[in-house]
Design a protein around this motif. Structure first.
Motif, PDB file in Angstrom:
ATOM      1  N   ASP A  71      -1.370  25.494  31.046  1.00  0.00           N
ATOM      2  CA  ASP A  71      -0.927  24.101  31.102  1.00  0.00           C
ATOM      3  C   ASP A  71      -0.632  23.584  29.697  1.00  0.00           C
ATOM      4  O   ASP A  71      -0.936  24.226  28.686  1.00  0.00           O
ATOM      5  N   ILE A  72      -0.033  22.409  29.644  1.00  0.00           N
ATOM      6  CA  ILE A  72       0.439  21.865  28.379  1.00  0.00           C
ATOM      7  C   ILE A  72      -0.703  21.630  27.388  1.00  0.00           C
ATOM      8  O   ILE A  72      -0.547  21.864  26.184  1.00  0.00           O
ATOM      9  N   ALA A  73      -1.858  21.192  27.878  1.00  0.00           N
ATOM     10  CA  ALA A  73      -2.990  20.929  26.982  1.00  0.00           C
ATOM     11  C   ALA A  73      -3.514  22.230  26.370  1.00  0.00           C
ATOM     12  O   ALA A  73      -3.801  22.291  25.167  1.00  0.00           O
ATOM     13  N   SER A  74      -3.634  23.275  27.196  1.00  0.00           N
ATOM     14  CA  SER A  74      -4.127  24.560  26.687  1.00  0.00           C
ATOM     15  C   SER A  74      -3.146  25.161  25.693  1.00  0.00           C
ATOM     16  O   SER A  74      -3.542  25.718  24.665  1.00  0.00           O
ATOM     17  N   TYR A  75      -1.857  25.031  25.977  1.00  0.00           N
ATOM     18  CA  TYR A  75      -0.864  25.563  25.044  1.00  0.00           C
ATOM     19  C   TYR A  75      -0.896  24.787  23.736  1.00  0.00           C
ATOM     20  O   TYR A  75      -0.801  25.380  22.649  1.00  0.00           O
TER      21      TYR A  75
END
Length: 249
Positions: free
Chosen positions: A110-114
């Protein structure tokens, strides 16, 4: 094994692609030149005899018959990248173990992990939102005790800007800034490049960490490849991974 250090502190010059003050001045000069030329031409033409105008009718071009055959799924890259993006990732070698690069949730991240891959995740997160982040497919594997590969296919909506090429440009900027770095163009990718950092990172109690990376883009997808090892990484290794991954797109 550590993940290659990523930086997002500043945007490389030219990424926003805004026209500078000099370009504006040149444009204004061109407009003034056009106006002056029009005035001069009008005065000259006013003193000449009228010239007969050509007829308004023009030859009619015949339209070709039949319908244009659509591209096959194999030739239409849009079909590939709008499907399951994970299927376009390189397959891990037989016998390879899970890598320590984040492999996301079943191949997705997901965007946060990336964004957490960057030194300043909050800035990276905001940049991804502004650049119309769509999704990212990831894979990672380890061969032996120290050789590790990570790959990410970062896809953008691209409704207002060519974000994939801009993110690749951003990656190139920071990869090239590393000390003792060699780089080469990746054939068949336009401006894709592979980088090998010949000096390892060292920390007391740990093996030396050699790194290589490659970045390119195709359509709305930015391709990122990283390699870590305790031994120097050859140009051939990073090039092979980058070319095979680009070939799947």
């Amino acid at each position: 094994m550590e993940e290659p250090e990523r930086v997002d502190e500043a945007v490389p010059a030219g990424r926003t692609r805004r026209r500078g003050r000099t370009a504006t001045m040149i444009a204004a000069a061109v407009v003034l030149g056009v106006v002056a030329g029009v005035c001069t031409g009008y005065v000259v033409q006013a003193g000449r005899e009228p010239t007969a105008l050509p007829p308004l009718s023009q030859p009619v071009l015949r339209q070709a018959k039949g319908e244009v055959e659509p591209l096959s799924a194999a030739r239409d890259r849009g079909v590939k990248t709008h499907g399951d993006l994970r299927k376009l990732l390189l397959s891990r070698p037989k016998g390879a173990a899970d890598g320590q690069f984040s492999a996301g949730n079943d191949g997705w991240e997901d965007i946060a992990s990336y964004a957490d891959r960057y030194e300043r995740p909050d800035n990276a997160f905001n940049n991804l939102v502004d650049d119309e982040f769509r999704r990212v497919a990831v894979t990672s594997w380890r061969v032996g005790d120290t050789y590790e590969v990570g790959i990410a296919l970062v896809q953008f909506l691209q409704e207002s800007k060519p974000a994939a090429s801009e993110w690749a440009e951003h990656d190139h900027y920071w990869a090239a800034k590393g000390d003792d770095t060699r780089s080469w163009s990746i054939p068949g990718t336009g401006d894709g490049r592979a980088y090998v950092h010949t000096s390892p990172k060292r920390r007391a109690g740990y093996l030396p960490l050699y790194r290589a990376e490659a970045y390119a883009w195709r359509g709305d997808v930015c391709v990122e490849v990283w390699v870590n090892d305790s031994k120097p990484i050859s140009k051939a290794k990073i090039m092979d991974l980058a070319q095979r991954q680009m070939g799947k797109l």
